[in-house]
Design a protein around this motif. Structure first.
Motif, short mmCIF file in Angstrom:
data_model
loop_
_atom_site.label_atom_id
_atom_site.label_comp_id
_atom_site.label_asym_id
_atom_site.label_seq_id
_atom_site.Cartn_x
_atom_site.Cartn_y
_atom_site.Cartn_z
N ARG A 212 -29.77 -26.97 10.85
CA ARG A 212 -28.90 -27.44 10.93
C ARG A 212 -27.65 -28.21 9.51
N LEU A 213 -28.27 -28.57 8.53
CA LEU A 213 -27.79 -28.42 7.10
C LEU A 213 -27.14 -27.49 7.42
N ALA A 214 -27.61 -26.06 7.46
CA ALA A 214 -27.19 -25.06 6.60
C ALA A 214 -25.93 -25.00 8.25
N CYS A 215 -25.80 -25.19 9.32
CA CYS A 215 -24.83 -25.18 10.00
C CYS A 215 -23.96 -25.74 9.73
N VAL A 216 -24.29 -27.12 9.18
CA VAL A 216 -22.88 -28.17 8.84
C VAL A 216 -22.33 -26.94 7.56
N ALA A 217 -22.75 -26.98 7.09
CA ALA A 217 -22.19 -26.55 5.53
C ALA A 217 -20.95 -24.94 6.21
N SER A 218 -21.29 -24.00 7.54
CA SER A 218 -20.46 -23.07 7.49
C SER A 218 -19.77 -23.83 8.39
N ALA A 219 -19.46 -24.67 8.98
CA ALA A 219 -18.59 -25.63 9.27
C ALA A 219 -17.92 -25.99 8.76
N LEU A 220 -18.45 -26.54 7.51
CA LEU A 220 -17.31 -26.86 6.43
C LEU A 220 -16.50 -26.47 5.87
N VAL A 221 -17.43 -25.27 5.52
CA VAL A 221 -15.55 -23.93 4.53
C VAL A 221 -14.63 -23.43 5.64
N GLY A 222 -13.57 -23.46 4.79
CA GLY A 222 -12.69 -23.11 5.45
C GLY A 222 -12.33 -24.53 5.85
N GLU A 223 -11.58 -24.91 5.12
CA GLU A 223 -10.41 -26.33 5.61
C GLU A 223 -9.92 -27.02 6.92
N ARG A 224 -10.42 -27.27 7.48
CA ARG A 224 -9.46 -27.80 8.59
C ARG A 224 -9.04 -29.03 9.07
N PRO A 225 -7.47 -29.44 9.54
CA PRO A 225 -7.64 -31.24 9.75
C PRO A 225 -8.33 -31.93 10.33
N LEU A 226 -9.30 -31.40 11.09
CA LEU A 226 -9.90 -32.24 12.24
C LEU A 226 -11.50 -31.16 12.65
N LEU A 227 -12.62 -32.17 12.81
CA LEU A 227 -13.88 -31.27 12.32
C LEU A 227 -14.33 -31.92 13.61
N VAL A 228 -14.84 -31.01 13.91
CA VAL A 228 -15.70 -31.58 15.39
C VAL A 228 -17.14 -31.52 15.46
#
Lengths: 305, 357
Positions: free
Chosen positions: B185-201
């Motif tokens: 799950r932590l690795a998936c969070v890491a993938s979600a955080l790569v590449g800046e976006r103004p909104l994280l869902v």
């Protein structure tokens, strides 16, 4: 509430009529500056609503080729984890078929058909069957959401995966073709045609596999379709077309793997007819374009519900 | 939303700042028959209202008029048990699902009309990791960055930064499917955080994580909010996460927002009540009159009684159970101020399925 609601409605209307249209047309405005100072809460709310009409800039889309390369590379790396089914099972199966058929066929066209059919069976197993299973599982397990929420062209995902699965077949096809050539004492000098057979038959079969996996309502059905497709490639590929009853022969003509088999079988001739081989490969290429386009359409359909 | 009072509460938290997300009147009904194309399991939509407007074709209304505003730079939570409709809301917010009706606006973009824009303005972490399972942690993060439009060197740089930030560097070369559930799950969070976006869902980002990993995720989100002004919409059914991390919480039940406020504001809705938990050694000594009196107000779960009482009543109850035969039968007790779980129960939610640790 009424003030907020009305301000929101105005903002939404303004978004539809004004800057929203600009963003849609590709002229994306920069994010608006700070909200205007407001003396009262109502005015501030109105300012909030007004501030929302300036859409934030959109991040760029991933371009087709870099995205395709990234998907291809990622998919290729899966061979590290899933190498047994991806690289070996199909090869063992084809080698087994050739050994079994060794005592049945007499040589000549039949031998060429068995070896070429067994080699292309590796492509059918991996690119059609396993890719259909992969996309079926991905769709059912929600894995498509990952790609669908990234700004990546659908074609990049489909072509990247299809290309990787076609690449997985290269070692197996080479081993099968060389082992078959030796076993059946066929000339190996025309084997260079594999350079065209693998990518073109791979494109046609991987496109079909991806489309099956993405269109099947359940992963079990995707698996079944993949297995049936591979069985058809096996049964109709290893037997020479001239020996089949007419309806089965027609079915054989409809199967894209047939043209890869024919092209490779010509490569095993002492004096290969490269003109006909090129025609066969042309059919593979045309089917590949159509099936990959179908798979891309199926991906778009499956990605957004 | 529910009653007028709750509506007022939800409105009262609207303040004059720019809205990152505006969701209004969102309705989504899943067909009840097996003809439904792939979607979240209907069996999870426990207790969701059935629609009866089409005779013989009753569906399950997973989202029933949801209206929310999320401000820029806010860490906003959707809290509720499984089947409350949280994931359905975020799937519509991310353009993965079209609502039957209603509007979704993210930073000025109408995502119902232009769902394809969602991928260019937000990063989404779904509940499933099927697409990444066979990749190594590093390649999953790097590939996601590439597909988010980063060039190769930027994707590698961000990959290294995020893996370091989340303490994943040592696991970078291992395939996700060979990791424990929390690490994956932590690795998936890491993938979600790569590449800046103004909104994280993020849909239940910390499920299965140990406390260290959970804190690493919360810190990473807080850092993005503080340094880049990112807005975070976070789905959770973990009460502790909601109370610790979130600026505001929308409480969902059966496809409806039943309250929306800061965690403190929500707790204030249940007044000054406190929660008294009593755990009996064997069975409750009901022959003690004070204990018998408490039994009428207790929610019983095996040997555990849970009571919600006014402070003075709670004091009297503690006095009663810490003396004489009642105390001899008592294994453990605790007295706590209200949690969001109490808020949820007080608002009429079922409470089952909320995680407290």
């Amino acid at each position: 509430m009424s003030t907020v609601a009305s301000a929101q409605a105005q903002a939404a209307q303004a978004g539809r009529n004004g800057t929203g249209e600009r963003a849609q047309s590709g002229d994306e405005p920069k994010r608006g500056g700070p909200a205007a100072p407001a003396a009262t809460a109502d005015a501030a709310d109105a300012a909030t609503a007004a501030a929302t009409v300036a859409p934030a800039p959109l991040a760029p889309r991933a371009r087709l080729w870099p995205a395709l390369a990234a998907v291809y590379r990622a998919q290729l790396s899966r061979a590290r984890v899933a190498r047994i089914p991806l690289l070996f099972v199909a090869t063992f199966q084809s080698l087994g078929i050739m050994v079994l058929m060794r005592g049945v066929v007499d040589g000549g066209a039949e031998s060429r058909a068995v070896v070429a059919g067994s080699a292309v069976l590796v492509v059918a197993f991996v690119a059609l069957n396993l890719l259909a299973q992969y996309f079926g599982r991905l769709r059912a397990g929600g894995g498509l959401d990952h790609y669908a929420t990234l700004p990546v062209p659908a074609a990049a995902v489909v072509l990247g995966a299809a290309g990787a699965y076609a690449s997985f077949t290269v070692p197996g096809v080479l081993v099968t073709a060389v082992a078959g050539g030796v076993l059946y004492q066929l000339p190996l000098s025309g084997l260079w045609v594999l350079v065209a057979v693998v990518p073109l038959a791979g494109a046609a079969l991987a496109g079909l596999g991806a489309a099956l996996g993405l269109l099947a309502p359940k992963p079990e059905i995707a698996t079944l379709c993949g297995q049936l497709g591979m069985s058809a490639a096996l049964l109709l590929g290893v037997l020479p077309g001239g020996h089949l009853p007419q309806p089965v022969g027609l079915l054989r003509d409809l199967l894209p793997s047939t043209y890869g088999v024919e092209a490779l079988a010509r490569g095993f001739q002492t004096r290969p007819d490269w003109g006909h081989a090129a025609l066969d490969l042309g059919v593979c290429a045309a089917v590949g374009v159509v099936s990959l386009a179908l798979a891309t359409w199926a991906y778009r359909r499956a990605a957004v519900r | 939303m529910g009653t007028g009072t709750r509506q007022q509460t939800a409105e009262s938290v609207r303040t004059p700042t720019r809205a990152a997300v505006r969701i209004a009147g969102l309705v989504k009904t899943y067909p009840a028959s097996g003809r439904r194309r792939h979607g979240p399991g209907l069996n999870l939509l426990r207790g969701a209202p059935r629609t009866t407007d089409v005779p013989g074709a009753a569906g399950v209304r997973a989202c029933d008029g949801v209206t929310l505003d999320v401000r820029e730079g806010e860490i906003f939570g959707l809290l509720g048990p499984n089947g409350a409709g949280k994931s359905t809301v975020v799937r519509q917010l991310t353009g993965l699902m079209r609502p039957d009706s209603g509007t979704v606006e993210v930073l000025g973009h109408d995502l119902v009309r232009h769902p394809e824009r969602a991928a260019r303005i937000l990063a989404y972490l779904g509940q499933e990791s099927a697409a990444l399972d066979e990749l190594t942690v590093a390649l999953a993060a790097e590939t996601t960055g590439r597909l988010r439009g980063l060039d190769a060197s930027a994707a590698r740089r961000e990959r290294d930064d995020v893996l370091d930030e989340l303490g994943l560097t040592a696991l970078a070369g291992r395939p996700l499917r060979k990791l424990s559930g929390g690490q994956r799950r932590l690795a998936c969070v890491a993938s979600a955080l790569v590449g800046e976006r103004p909104l994280l869902v993020l849909d239940e980002p910390t499920t299965g994580m140990d406390p260290v990993a959970r804190r690493a995720v919360w810190s990473a989100l807080e850092r993005r909010r503080a340094e880049r002004g990112a807005t975070v919409v976070l789905v959770t059914h973990n009460v502790m996460e909601a109370e610790t991390v979130l600026d505001r919480v929308a409480v969902l039940d059966r496809g409806r927002v039943i309250a929306c406020d800061t965690p403190g504001g929500l707790k204030a809705m249940v007044g000054g009540d406190v929660r008294l938990d009593l755990v009996w050694r064997d069975r409750a000594p009901l022959d003690v009159p004070q204990v018998a009196a408490l039994a009428a107000h207790a929610t019983v779960s095996g040997r555990r009684w849970t009571l919600r009482l006014a402070p003075e009543e709670a004091r009297a109850a503690v006095d009663a159970v810490t003396a004489g035969r009642a105390f001899a039968a008592l294994d453990d007790f605790s007295l706590a101020t209200p949690s969001l779980e109490d808020v949820y129960l007080a608002l009429g939610g079922s409470g089952e399925g909320l995680v407290k640790v």
